[in-house]
Design a protein around this motif. Structure first.
Motif, PDB file in Angstrom:
ATOM      1  N   GLY A   1       0.810  -1.215   0.000  1.00  0.00           N
ATOM      2  CA  GLY A   1       0.000   0.000   0.000  1.00  0.00           C
ATOM      3  C   GLY A   1       0.840   1.261   0.000  1.00  0.00           C
ATOM      4  N   ALA A   2       0.361   2.271   0.697  1.00  0.00           N
ATOM      5  CA  ALA A   2       1.046   3.560   0.796  1.00  0.00           C
ATOM      6  C   ALA A   2       1.957   3.574   2.012  1.00  0.00           C
ATOM      7  N   VAL A   3       3.074   4.313   1.923  1.00  0.00           N
ATOM      8  CA  VAL A   3       3.853   4.566   3.130  1.00  0.00           C
ATOM      9  C   VAL A   3       3.059   5.540   3.994  1.00  0.00           C
ATOM     10  N   VAL A   4       3.448   5.700   5.247  1.00  0.00           N
ATOM     11  CA  VAL A   4       2.546   6.316   6.216  1.00  0.00           C
ATOM     12  C   VAL A   4       2.251   7.791   5.955  1.00  0.00           C
ATOM     13  N   ASP A   5       3.212   8.543   5.418  1.00  0.00           N
ATOM     14  CA  ASP A   5       2.959   9.954   5.125  1.00  0.00           C
ATOM     15  C   ASP A   5       4.040  10.474   4.188  1.00  0.00           C
ATOM     16  N   ARG A   6       3.901  11.727   3.798  1.00  0.00           N
ATOM     17  CA  ARG A   6       4.833  12.314   2.829  1.00  0.00           C
ATOM     18  C   ARG A   6       6.238  12.429   3.406  1.00  0.00           C
ATOM     19  N   GLN A   7       6.336  12.707   4.686  1.00  0.00           N
ATOM     20  CA  GLN A   7       7.651  12.775   5.320  1.00  0.00           C
ATOM     21  C   GLN A   7       8.391  11.451   5.181  1.00  0.00           C
ATOM     22  N   GLN A   8       7.674  10.335   5.391  1.00  0.00           N
ATOM     23  CA  GLN A   8       8.300   9.033   5.267  1.00  0.00           C
ATOM     24  C   GLN A   8       8.653   8.728   3.811  1.00  0.00           C
ATOM     25  N   LEU A   9       7.797   9.131   2.880  1.00  0.00           N
ATOM     26  CA  LEU A   9       8.114   8.965   1.457  1.00  0.00           C
ATOM     27  C   LEU A   9       9.414   9.676   1.120  1.00  0.00           C
ATOM     28  N   ASP A  10       9.530  10.930   1.532  1.00  0.00           N
ATOM     29  CA  ASP A  10      10.745  11.702   1.251  1.00  0.00           C
ATOM     30  C   ASP A  10      11.962  11.050   1.888  1.00  0.00           C
ATOM     31  N   ASN A  11      11.774  10.484   3.077  1.00  0.00           N
ATOM     32  CA  ASN A  11      12.875   9.825   3.770  1.00  0.00           C
ATOM     33  C   ASN A  11      13.352   8.596   2.999  1.00  0.00           C
ATOM     34  N   VAL A  12      12.409   7.782   2.540  1.00  0.00           N
ATOM     35  CA  VAL A  12      12.772   6.578   1.778  1.00  0.00           C
ATOM     36  C   VAL A  12      13.460   6.959   0.477  1.00  0.00           C
ATOM     37  N   LEU A  13      12.918   7.938  -0.240  1.00  0.00           N
ATOM     38  CA  LEU A  13      13.523   8.358  -1.511  1.00  0.00           C
ATOM     39  C   LEU A  13      14.919   8.933  -1.307  1.00  0.00           C
ATOM     40  N   SER A  14      15.149   9.591  -0.170  1.00  0.00           N
ATOM     41  CA  SER A  14      16.484  10.142   0.093  1.00  0.00           C
ATOM     42  C   SER A  14      17.492   9.012   0.307  1.00  0.00           C
ATOM     43  N   TYR A  15      17.057   7.922   0.941  1.00  0.00           N
ATOM     44  CA  TYR A  15      17.945   6.769   1.099  1.00  0.00           C
ATOM     45  C   TYR A  15      18.254   6.122  -0.256  1.00  0.00           C
ATOM     46  N   ILE A  16      17.269   6.068  -1.118  1.00  0.00           N
ATOM     47  CA  ILE A  16      17.504   5.495  -2.448  1.00  0.00           C
ATOM     48  C   ILE A  16      18.523   6.341  -3.207  1.00  0.00           C
ATOM     49  N   ARG A  17      18.409   7.656  -3.127  1.00  0.00           N
ATOM     50  CA  ARG A  17      19.404   8.532  -3.761  1.00  0.00           C
ATOM     51  C   ARG A  17      20.782   8.312  -3.145  1.00  0.00           C
ATOM     52  N   SER A  18      20.826   8.111  -1.844  1.00  0.00           N
ATOM     53  CA  SER A  18      22.099   7.861  -1.174  1.00  0.00           C
ATOM     54  C   SER A  18      22.751   6.588  -1.675  1.00  0.00           C
ATOM     55  N   GLY A  19      21.945   5.540  -1.875  1.00  0.00           N
ATOM     56  CA  GLY A  19      22.494   4.296  -2.386  1.00  0.00           C
ATOM     57  C   GLY A  19      23.139   4.465  -3.739  1.00  0.00           C
ATOM     58  N   VAL A  20      22.485   5.197  -4.620  1.00  0.00           N
ATOM     59  CA  VAL A  20      23.039   5.454  -5.958  1.00  0.00           C
ATOM     60  C   VAL A  20      24.327   6.256  -5.848  1.00  0.00           C
ATOM     61  N   GLU A  21      24.304   7.303  -5.018  1.00  0.00           N
ATOM     62  CA  GLU A  21      25.471   8.186  -4.888  1.00  0.00           C
ATOM     63  C   GLU A  21      26.678   7.470  -4.289  1.00  0.00           C
ATOM     64  N   GLU A  22      26.431   6.470  -3.420  1.00  0.00           N
ATOM     65  CA  GLU A  22      27.541   5.765  -2.779  1.00  0.00           C
ATOM     66  C   GLU A  22      28.025   4.573  -3.598  1.00  0.00           C
ATOM     67  N   GLY A  23      27.432   4.343  -4.775  1.00  0.00           N
ATOM     68  CA  GLY A  23      27.968   3.348  -5.690  1.00  0.00           C
ATOM     69  C   GLY A  23      27.267   2.014  -5.735  1.00  0.00           C
ATOM     70  N   ALA A  24      26.168   1.863  -5.015  1.00  0.00           N
ATOM     71  CA  ALA A  24      25.402   0.618  -5.125  1.00  0.00           C
ATOM     72  C   ALA A  24      24.700   0.570  -6.476  1.00  0.00           C
ATOM     73  N   GLU A  25      24.416  -0.633  -6.937  1.00  0.00           N
ATOM     74  CA  GLU A  25      23.772  -0.809  -8.244  1.00  0.00           C
ATOM     75  C   GLU A  25      22.264  -0.958  -8.053  1.00  0.00           C
ATOM     76  N   LEU A  26      21.520   0.011  -8.563  1.00  0.00           N
ATOM     77  CA  LEU A  26      20.059  -0.039  -8.490  1.00  0.00           C
ATOM     78  C   LEU A  26      19.563  -0.956  -9.597  1.00  0.00           C
TER      79      LEU A  26
END
Length: 503
Positions: A347-372
């Motif tokens: 379903g949906a994540v709990v709120d927009r703050q949590q969405l932004d938090n998850v997306l920021s971690y995904i950006r971090s993974g890409v920036e640190e060299g993990a393969e998406l």
């Protein structure tokens, strides 16, 4: 009315509940629904579509004082604490029955409030909550005190007594289930409880308080204070007349609560905090398809908002490629959908703050060299809700942010290892120690790995097993104490030694 069977029926029921103002949104103190003393409220917004469900009472230290006074009076008067165990048992079982009878309403509130699929709100959350209350109620007259071995002219008794007033602060990801994991043993042992639900998902806790009264729990024994952690949560943690504080949530907040307890009355503090659980798949795993299904569920169930989520997938090199292909296919069945559709699994994540938090971690993974390799983005934005794709990162090392920090979203970090020793080393290389999975056909390897992992729970050839008979909790910064099982009762009782001279 029969249980709805499709999205339209659930939506119709939701629209009626919202439009007619039937959602309970007040504090519940001394057996009554009351506004906050200040009159302040906050918006309860559904992550499904951004709709305002209601305005919830925003409690403060003044409300905490009133609720604690009510709980203390009820405890001292003995309307619940001194009730014969068999009568407490009957009321607890009635409470569980009423939760089941109100399952549709409670499930709907849980889904609207928190965004989880309706297919799980009922059969997992509400049903699990009822089981927790019933199991604790059934245990009431089956727990015995002790007699010490003594000389003939002495008697030594070791007894358990309720601690008194318990403040329970519960999280937003499993609102009613986590509440009942704590309410069960706290009430069964005769305490009065002030329940503080998360401001992100308070609705089922508020409604449940009325159900408790209907079951026969005396007024003042269960009070519910909605509001924010930095206001009413802090007030409860600092309150001089709260005897025990129990908490499930982030490690950061858990540490702060320990400070508050020390600054006040040294109240006992029991904490279930974060996790970054390793799910370890060896080359000799007995069934890679089953391992893939479990890995997908372990990261996508409840949108990854699970403290025990298998967010670190440790895979031995020989089966990595095959397993990742299988997991990628399995995650296709976990794509986000409308939470009121019974076919939806994510379903949906709990709120927009949590969405932004998850997306920021995904950006971090890409920036640190993990393969998406799959997912990584927001979806269904046009709905007005907050949804994110289940995401897989490969080529992750344990020093990357996505491998170290709890994301609380559907983001899987895949780490390759060679041999049992390295798997154990990586698995234990974390500030957390909540849970772990081990997949192997070698029983010796399974036992050695499970014993070496510094985790409170280890699952062999499956993930997230157990029931009310098994304790739930972790090592290290995942917290202390245990929910579920008879061990949970220790958190809510004082141990007394009484020594009697017979001559």
């Amino acid at each position: 009315m029969s249980t709805p069977t499709n999205r339209n029926q659930w939506q119709s029921l939701a629209d009626k509940l919202i439009s007619e103002g039937e959602i309970k949104s007040s504090a519940f103190i001394d057996g009554e629904y009351l506004p906050s003393v200040s009159g302040e409220t906050f918006e309860c917004v559904s992550p499904i579509d951004g709709r305002i469900l209601c305005h919830v009472a925003s409690c403060s230290s003044q409300d905490a004082d009133i609720a604690v006074s009510s709980a203390r009076q009820a405890f001292d008067e003995g309307s619940w604490s001194a009730l014969p165990p068999v009568k407490r048992k009957q009321i607890m079982i009635r409470f569980a029955d009423l939760l089941e009878q109100n399952q549709d309403e409670l499930s709907l509130l849980e889904t609207l409030d928190m965004g989880k699929p309706i297919r799980y709100s009922g059969c997992v959350d509400v049903a699990g909550a009822a089981r927790a209350i019933r199991w604790s109620g059934e245990a009431i007259d089956k727990i015995y005190d002790e007699i010490a071995p003594t000389a003939p002219n002495e008697i030594g008794m070791i007894t358990r007594e309720p601690v008194g007033v318990v403040a329970a602060i519960v999280p937003w990801n499993f609102p009613i289930l986590m509440a009942c994991w704590k309410l069960g043993p706290a009430l069964a042992t005769g305490n009065s409880v002030i329940l503080k639900p998360s401001e992100k998902s308070p609705l089922t806790a508020i409604r449940m308080a009325q159900i408790a009264i209907e079951a026969g729990i005396p007024k003042g024994v269960l009070n519910v204070l909605p509001g924010f952690g930095h206001t009413v949560g802090k007030a409860l943690a600092l309150h001089m007349d709260v005897d025990t504080l129990v908490f499930t949530g982030s490690t950061k907040i858990a540490k702060q609560l320990m400070i508050y307890a020390g600054e006040s009355n040294m109240k006992r503090v029991w904490l279930e905090a974060g996790g970054k659980s390793p799910n370890i798949v060896f080359n000799d795993a007995p069934n890679l398809q089953k391992a893939a299904e479990a890995a997908a569920s372990a990261i996508a169930f409840n949108q990854g908002e699970v403290c025990t989520a298998g967010s670190r997938l440790l895979v031995e090199a020989g089966v990595k490629d095959e397993l990742l292909d299988l997991i990628a296919k399995e995650l296709l069945a976990w794509q986000p959908g409308h939470p009121l559709d019974p076919e939806t699994t994510c379903g949906a994540v709990v709120d927009r703050q949590q969405l932004d938090n998850v997306l920021s971690y995904i950006r971090s993974g890409v920036e640190e060299g993990a393969e998406l390799i799959q997912g990584g983005g927001q979806v269904m934005a046009e709905s007005g809700g907050v949804y994110v794709e289940p995401t897989i990162f490969s080529e992750v090392n344990n020093k990357m942010t996505i491998a170290k920090e709890e994301i609380f979203g559907p983001v899987l970090s895949v780490i390759t290892f060679d041999g049992m020793e390295q798997a154990i080393e990586i698995g234990n290389d974390s500030i957390y120690g909540l849970a772990a999975g081990v997949w192997t056909s070698d029983i010796s390897k399974a036992h050695k790995t499970a014993k070496a992992l510094r985790s409170g729970m280890v699952w062999i050839n499956h993930y997230d097993g157990g029931d009310m008979t098994a304790p739930f909790g972790g090592y290290k910064q995942s917290g202390n104490g245990r929910d579920k099982s008879l061990h949970a009762f220790d958190k809510y009782t004082e141990m007394k030694a009484t020594w009697i001279a017979l001559d």
